[in-house]
Scaffold this motif. Structure first.
Motif, PDB file in Angstrom:
ATOM      1  N   LEU A 165      13.546  -8.872  10.094  1.00 56.60           N
ATOM      2  CA  LEU A 165      12.506  -9.763   9.313  1.00 56.60           C
ATOM      3  C   LEU A 165      11.424 -10.243  10.348  1.00 56.60           C
ATOM      4  O   LEU A 165      10.381 -10.199   9.830  1.00 56.60           O
ATOM      5  CB  LEU A 165      13.287 -11.074   8.582  1.00 56.60           C
ATOM      6  N   GLU A 166      11.808 -10.530  11.279  1.00 58.56           N
ATOM      7  CA  GLU A 166      10.689 -11.322  12.215  1.00 58.56           C
ATOM      8  C   GLU A 166      11.507 -11.311  13.603  1.00 58.56           C
ATOM      9  O   GLU A 166      12.392 -11.608  13.724  1.00 58.56           O
ATOM     10  CB  GLU A 166      10.397 -12.829  11.781  1.00 58.56           C
ATOM     11  N   GLN A 167      10.397 -11.280  14.756  1.00 58.19           N
ATOM     12  CA  GLN A 167      10.529 -11.307  16.014  1.00 58.19           C
ATOM     13  C   GLN A 167      10.086 -12.626  16.454  1.00 58.19           C
ATOM     14  O   GLN A 167       9.274 -13.047  16.156  1.00 58.19           O
ATOM     15  CB  GLN A 167      10.161 -10.214  16.854  1.00 58.19           C
ATOM     16  N   LEU A 168      10.717 -13.201  17.536  1.00 56.03           N
ATOM     17  CA  LEU A 168      10.554 -14.346  18.179  1.00 56.03           C
ATOM     18  C   LEU A 168       9.662 -14.088  19.360  1.00 56.03           C
ATOM     19  O   LEU A 168       9.958 -12.933  19.985  1.00 56.03           O
ATOM     20  CB  LEU A 168      11.576 -15.368  18.727  1.00 56.03           C
ATOM     21  N   PRO A 169       8.516 -14.677  19.777  1.00 56.53           N
ATOM     22  CA  PRO A 169       7.710 -14.370  20.867  1.00 56.53           C
ATOM     23  C   PRO A 169       8.808 -14.485  22.134  1.00 56.53           C
ATOM     24  O   PRO A 169       9.211 -15.719  22.363  1.00 56.53           O
ATOM     25  CB  PRO A 169       6.643 -15.177  20.913  1.00 56.53           C
ATOM     26  N   VAL A 170       8.710 -13.441  23.191  1.00 54.30           N
ATOM     27  CA  VAL A 170       9.420 -13.860  24.199  1.00 54.30           C
ATOM     28  C   VAL A 170       8.407 -13.766  25.499  1.00 54.30           C
ATOM     29  O   VAL A 170       7.285 -13.173  25.300  1.00 54.30           O
ATOM     30  CB  VAL A 170      10.454 -12.493  24.579  1.00 54.30           C
ATOM     31  N   PRO A 171       8.559 -15.020  26.316  1.00 47.75           N
ATOM     32  CA  PRO A 171       7.575 -15.117  27.175  1.00 47.75           C
ATOM     33  C   PRO A 171       7.276 -14.121  28.219  1.00 47.75           C
ATOM     34  O   PRO A 171       8.478 -13.376  28.592  1.00 47.75           O
ATOM     35  CB  PRO A 171       8.116 -16.445  28.046  1.00 47.75           C
ATOM     36  N   ARG A 172       6.479 -13.691  28.774  1.00 50.09           N
ATOM     37  CA  ARG A 172       6.239 -12.645  29.818  1.00 50.09           C
ATOM     38  C   ARG A 172       7.062 -12.512  30.917  1.00 50.09           C
ATOM     39  O   ARG A 172       7.360 -11.468  31.379  1.00 50.09           O
ATOM     40  CB  ARG A 172       4.640 -12.527  30.024  1.00 50.09           C
ATOM     41  N   ARG A 173       7.307 -13.674  31.377  1.00 47.82           N
ATOM     42  CA  ARG A 173       8.144 -13.737  32.512  1.00 47.82           C
ATOM     43  C   ARG A 173       9.577 -13.325  32.508  1.00 47.82           C
ATOM     44  O   ARG A 173      10.126 -13.124  33.738  1.00 47.82           O
ATOM     45  CB  ARG A 173       8.177 -15.355  33.051  1.00 47.82           C
ATOM     46  N   PHE A 174       9.832 -13.150  31.205  1.00 46.93           N
ATOM     47  CA  PHE A 174      11.211 -12.495  31.011  1.00 46.93           C
ATOM     48  C   PHE A 174      11.198 -11.138  30.925  1.00 46.93           C
ATOM     49  O   PHE A 174      12.332 -10.536  30.920  1.00 46.93           O
ATOM     50  CB  PHE A 174      11.616 -13.013  29.608  1.00 46.93           C
ATOM     51  N   LEU A 175       9.861 -10.422  30.723  1.00 47.75           N
ATOM     52  CA  LEU A 175       9.902  -9.092  30.516  1.00 47.75           C
ATOM     53  C   LEU A 175      10.097  -8.404  31.980  1.00 47.75           C
ATOM     54  O   LEU A 175       9.379  -8.689  32.964  1.00 47.75           O
ATOM     55  CB  LEU A 175       8.659  -8.670  30.161  1.00 47.75           C
ATOM     56  N   PRO A 176      10.986  -7.272  32.025  1.00 48.14           N
ATOM     57  CA  PRO A 176      11.245  -6.567  33.335  1.00 48.14           C
ATOM     58  C   PRO A 176      10.087  -6.149  34.089  1.00 48.14           C
ATOM     59  O   PRO A 176       9.127  -5.387  33.358  1.00 48.14           O
ATOM     60  CB  PRO A 176      12.401  -5.612  32.853  1.00 48.14           C
ATOM     61  N   GLN A 177       9.747  -6.161  35.171  1.00 48.14           N
ATOM     62  CA  GLN A 177       8.774  -5.780  35.991  1.00 48.14           C
ATOM     63  C   GLN A 177       9.504  -5.254  37.508  1.00 48.14           C
ATOM     64  O   GLN A 177      10.132  -6.287  37.772  1.00 48.14           O
ATOM     65  CB  GLN A 177       7.720  -6.526  36.184  1.00 48.14           C
ATOM     66  N   VAL A 178       8.792  -4.338  38.142  1.00 42.70           N
ATOM     67  CA  VAL A 178       9.550  -3.644  39.476  1.00 42.70           C
ATOM     68  C   VAL A 178       8.612  -4.399  40.596  1.00 42.70           C
ATOM     69  O   VAL A 178       9.193  -4.987  41.433  1.00 42.70           O
ATOM     70  CB  VAL A 178       9.327  -2.328  39.309  1.00 42.70           C
TER      71      VAL A 178
END
Length: 379
Positions: A165-178
């Motif tokens: 139905l809806e997604q919650l905003p996930v802070p950028r600092r949680f998104l994987p990055q190498v």
């Protein structure tokens, strides 16, 4: 009475010892007042029989949530090949050996679908946490799947159709990055999820909390590990008149992994009826098998860490969430499986509250779906 007398006799001695160590007795008393007078009593262990529903094996249960109105449970499986949840029933009765689980059964299975109504494909979701909202929807957290570049996710689903139905905003600092290292690490994403609601009305706002199983890449230096592992605990407000809002973030201090540990992390959380109070489950797997500890956790006066880019090199200026050991599951005297889920259950036949834990059998013939029943007092 004897206990009270001994306490009064020993209190002056204890206070003198604390002062000698540079610890204020007032601080100890304030700490004790911070926590609720909770107790957990182990009542029963039940093993769910191996079975299949719609040609898919029942297993991999990573969390469950209780629908008090319908007396049913929703349990999510972390099967990346076919993301889904089960509808379950538990029968709890007072028998000759005391209060226990007499039967557990899976009555339905629902596949998770995208917002377009398409069934989620393989390796796109890794569902771990589940919570029932006052508006009778399910919120589910996914660790994400780094191999397919599928990001971590927290979303609301229709329990009847399984549709997102809806997604919650996930802070950028949680998104994987190498480069530089950042975000959730593989298989250590949003594992724990709970909802706190002061009302059962569908239109009233409620709070959602979630946290990763282990530390984010930017918050941990393997060459200089901290005494406690800093996890970022997220706090959202959900309402019917606007989009979900991320209110704050706090530091949850995960206990250091014991020697010989292969896997260690925060696997479940449950919001208690009193605002700001939670139960958390920290699960460990090592050379001696599975272990687990249940803590009472409080977020009062915890620092908002949402503006702190990294917890390195230390967290001395941060007030973390406070926690107190409630029960070491290793003291139960039973063999534990891979416990990953917690929920507050129904009132027991004697009127006391209940807590239910469930294990993830990893779809392994050598493991079981273990269901533990506890009496919970003080809530």
């Amino acid at each position: 009475m004897l206990t009270k007398i001994l306490f009064r006799l020993l209190l002056p001695i204890l206070c003198c010892a604390l002062v000698a160590c540079g610890i204020s007795p007032n601080a100890v008393q304030a700490e004790s007042r911070l926590f609720l007078p909770l107790s957990l009593e182990f009542l029963d262990s039940y093993t769910l029989p191996k079975q299949s529903v719609q040609d898919l094996p029942v297993g991999g249960i990573s969390d469950l949530t209780y629908d008090r109105q319908r007396d049913i449970y929703y349990a999510v499986t972390d099967d990346r090949r076919s993301p889904r949840f089960y509808t379950m029933r538990l029968s709890i009765a007072d028998g000759e050996k005391g209060i226990g689980i007499t039967k557990a059964e899976v009555v339905a299975m629902t596949r998770l679908k995208t917002s377009e109504g398409e069934t989620y494909g393989r390796q796109l979701l890794d569902p771990e946490g589940i919570a029932l909202s006052p508006r009778q929807t399910l919120f589910i957290s996914s660790e994400g799947v780094l191999s397919t570049q599928s990001p971590p996710l927290i979303a609301e689903f229709d329990p009847q159709t399984g549709r997102e139905l809806e997604q919650l905003p996930v802070p950028r600092r949680f998104l994987p990055q190498v480069d530089p290292p950042q975000g959730i690490r593989d298989n250590f994403g949003f594992e724990a999820l709970t909802i706190a609601a002061t009302s059962t009305l569908a239109d009233d706002p409620f709070r959602l909390f979630t946290a990763p199983e282990s530390v984010l890449a930017q918050d941990f230096d393997p060459d200089n590990p901290p005494k406690e592992i800093p996890l970022r605990w997220l706090h959202y407000v959900i309402n019917s008149v606007g989009p979900p809002v991320l209110v704050s973030e706090n530091l949850y201090p995960l206990a250091p992994a014991p020697a010989g540990t292969l896997l260690h992390g925060l696997s479940a959380m449950v919001a208690l009826p009193r605002e700001g109070y939670f139960l958390t489950l920290e699960r460990t797997f090592g050379l001696t098998g599975f272990q687990g500890k249940i803590f009472q956790t409080v977020n009062a006066n915890a620092t908002d860490t949402s503006r702190i880019a990294s917890f390195q090199p230390g967290t001395d200026t941060i007030n973390p969430m406070r926690k107190q050991l409630l029960l070491d599951l290793g003291d139960l005297g039973i063999k534990l499986d891979n416990l990953e889920g917690l929920t507050l259950g129904p009132r027991l036949p004697d009127g006391s509250g209940s807590l239910i834990a469930i294990s993830d059998d990893n779809f392994s013939a050598d493991q079981t779906t273990q269901i533990l029943l506890f009496r919970l007092r003080g809530v």
